[in-house]
Design a protein around this motif. Structure first.
Motif, PDB file in Angstrom:
ATOM      1  N   ASP A 118       0.903  -1.188   0.293  1.00 30.06           N
ATOM      2  CA  ASP A 118       0.026   0.029   0.138  1.00 30.06           C
ATOM      3  C   ASP A 118       0.974   1.163   0.037  1.00 30.06           C
ATOM      4  N   GLU A 145      -5.201  -3.044   2.567  1.00 31.20           N
ATOM      5  CA  GLU A 145      -5.748  -2.709   3.878  1.00 31.20           C
ATOM      6  C   GLU A 145      -6.882  -1.569   3.523  1.00 31.20           C
ATOM      7  N   ASN A 146      -8.081  -2.197   4.091  1.00 33.16           N
ATOM      8  CA  ASN A 146      -9.152  -0.999   3.932  1.00 33.16           C
ATOM      9  C   ASN A 146      -8.792   0.360   4.494  1.00 33.16           C
ATOM     10  N   GLU A 147      -8.193   0.336   5.448  1.00 32.49           N
ATOM     11  CA  GLU A 147      -7.736   1.683   6.363  1.00 32.49           C
ATOM     12  C   GLU A 147      -6.905   2.506   5.375  1.00 32.49           C
ATOM     13  N   GLU A 185      -7.591   3.082   2.266  1.00 30.99           N
ATOM     14  CA  GLU A 185      -8.422   3.708   1.148  1.00 30.99           C
ATOM     15  C   GLU A 185      -8.342   5.187   1.053  1.00 30.99           C
ATOM     16  N   SER A 210      -9.968  -2.396  -3.451  1.00 27.83           N
ATOM     17  CA  SER A 210      -9.773  -3.194  -2.401  1.00 27.83           C
ATOM     18  C   SER A 210     -10.073  -4.394  -2.759  1.00 27.83           C
ATOM     19  N   THR A 215      -9.721  -7.179  -0.633  1.00 28.59           N
ATOM     20  CA  THR A 215     -10.169  -7.498   0.813  1.00 28.59           C
ATOM     21  C   THR A 215     -11.769  -7.201   0.790  1.00 28.59           C
ATOM     22  N   GLY A 216     -11.833  -5.825   0.704  1.00 31.56           N
ATOM     23  CA  GLY A 216     -13.111  -5.248   0.755  1.00 31.56           C
ATOM     24  C   GLY A 216     -14.258  -5.736  -0.363  1.00 31.56           C
TER      25      GLY A 216
END
Length: 91
Positions: free
Chosen positions: A27, A52-54, A56, A69, A71-72
């Motif tokens: 990221d 990692e969504n955080e 974004e 994302s 994962t999202g």
């Protein structure tokens, strides 16, 4: 080659590019690629990938027009499956 460096992006003619996809495995690297690219070409459309969504929000702040994302997206797909009515008949 290091896409976080202006020299590398210059060789890729980033100032005339219409799109850039920043999708390395890190990221922080993708965010730096976005920052560097945006400073060199304010009109380019940047798609940034985050694991990692955080991150974004940081990706958007770095100049990405769109953020992906995996994962999202996987989480949303799973939630959709769980909430989908069962359409199969048991034999």
């Amino acid at each position: 080659l290091d896409a976080t460096r202006e020299e590398t992006l210059s060789h890729a003619d980033i100032t005339n590019a219409k799109f850039l996809v920043a999708a390395t495995g890190r990221d922080d690297t993708n965010i730096l690629i976005c920052l560097t690219t945006r400073s060199m070409n304010p009109k380019i459309h940047i798609i940034g990938r985050v694991a990692e969504n955080e991150n974004e929000k940081l990706m958007k702040s770095s100049g990405a027009n769109s953020v992906v994302s995996p994962t999202g997206m996987a989480g949303a797909a799973i939630a959709g499956i769980l909430h989908k009515p069962d359409t199969q008949k048991a034999d």
